[in-house]
Design a protein around this motif. Sequence first.
Motif, short mmCIF file in Angstrom:
data_model
loop_
_atom_site.label_atom_id
_atom_site.label_comp_id
_atom_site.label_asym_id
_atom_site.label_seq_id
_atom_site.Cartn_x
_atom_site.Cartn_y
_atom_site.Cartn_z
N UNK A 147 9.74 -2.88 -49.17
CA UNK A 147 10.37 -1.93 -50.06
C UNK A 147 11.76 -1.51 -49.58
N UNK A 148 12.65 -1.21 -50.51
CA UNK A 148 13.90 -0.53 -50.17
C UNK A 148 13.63 0.97 -50.09
N UNK A 149 14.69 1.78 -50.13
CA UNK A 149 14.52 3.23 -50.18
C UNK A 149 13.92 3.63 -51.53
N UNK A 150 13.24 4.78 -51.53
CA UNK A 150 12.54 5.26 -52.72
C UNK A 150 13.41 6.23 -53.52
N UNK A 151 13.30 6.21 -54.83
CA UNK A 151 13.89 7.27 -55.65
C UNK A 151 13.43 8.63 -55.15
N UNK A 152 12.15 8.72 -54.79
CA UNK A 152 11.54 10.00 -54.43
C UNK A 152 12.19 10.67 -53.22
N UNK A 153 12.95 9.91 -52.42
CA UNK A 153 13.65 10.54 -51.30
C UNK A 153 14.61 11.63 -51.79
N UNK A 154 15.10 11.48 -53.02
CA UNK A 154 16.05 12.45 -53.57
C UNK A 154 15.40 13.80 -53.84
N UNK A 155 14.08 13.86 -53.91
CA UNK A 155 13.41 15.14 -54.12
C UNK A 155 13.67 16.09 -52.96
N UNK A 168 23.05 14.34 -50.33
CA UNK A 168 23.66 13.72 -49.16
C UNK A 168 22.85 12.52 -48.70
N UNK A 169 23.54 11.62 -48.02
CA UNK A 169 22.92 10.49 -47.33
C UNK A 169 23.97 9.94 -46.37
N UNK A 170 23.63 8.85 -45.70
CA UNK A 170 24.56 8.28 -44.71
C UNK A 170 25.24 7.01 -45.19
N UNK A 171 25.00 6.61 -46.44
CA UNK A 171 25.53 5.34 -46.95
C UNK A 171 26.94 5.50 -47.51
N UNK A 172 27.69 4.41 -47.50
CA UNK A 172 28.98 4.37 -48.18
C UNK A 172 28.76 4.69 -49.66
N UNK A 173 29.64 5.50 -50.22
CA UNK A 173 29.46 6.01 -51.59
C UNK A 173 29.42 4.90 -52.63
N UNK A 174 30.06 3.76 -52.35
CA UNK A 174 30.12 2.68 -53.33
C UNK A 174 29.24 1.48 -52.99
#
Length: 297
Positions: A147-155, A168-174
């Motif tokens: 699996x990649x990251x989950x939508x649910x992490x945004x909760x 927020x997260x640690x990834x490049x915005x684009x």
Amino acid sequence: MIVITAPTGNIGRHLLPLLLESAPAHDEEVRVVVRDPARLPGAVRARVEVITGSHGDAGVVDRAFEGADAVFWLVPPDASLNPKDAYCGFTRPAAKALAAHGVGHVVGVSALGRGTPLADRAGLVTASLAMDDLIADTGVAYRALANPSFFENLLEDADSIREKGVFTDAADADRRAPLVAVADIAAVAAGLLLERSWTGRDSVPVLGPQDLSPNDLARIMTEQLGHPVRYERQAPDELYTTLVGYGLNEAFARGVVDMKRAKDEGLDTGVARTADTASRITFEQWCAQTLKPAVLS
């Protein structure tokens, strides 16, 4: 007999109803391993056999796997431990019980990245891949849901999205990468558990319907929520300090940071999306059905 671990978790609460709906047609019984049976809906408790306790406990999995034909395995990461102990240490008693009871098939929740140059320096993902090896080495037929990251992490950012319009997260915005809803993971797991003609060991990517960047997520959330949402990138060192401040084990916190750094370098983008690896639920649908109620509550 199908055994479900973590039946009240994000994936398990979607998986269990799918299995109970289909199990009679497949002449299957369902057993669950749960710390607190009261968290199971009453209608569910009446239809499953319940083993009470942690599936990291040798005695519990020994009872749970007796007579089992298939197991759904999910490790609830323990942030008080280092990544190796949190994944492999937790799984080791289960691996022994799988072999002792001759369980034929296991479906495990894992991660993308196997075979990539980033796999051995991806923190929690590296630990998850080692867990896959531990299970597969027992000789069971094994399918790792990659699996990649989950939508649910945004909760986790629901309050910030509501109050400040920020996530927020640690990834490049684009940087675009796959993302998936846990309900889609549960659907793939249910299919594998009910139709066990597969043998050997393999990974099963579950990639969601499209790659999205943090800026894409912000745009879609803005449209779905009806107010501006923007993305703020968090520096890795700042993320580490924040996690340790929350009380996470320092090695576990470093594992989270290393995982996010590897994802930002392309860990999750090495598998092509095809009809077999794509899944159904779009981010727009998930926002409307799950995120919006959480933000507006």
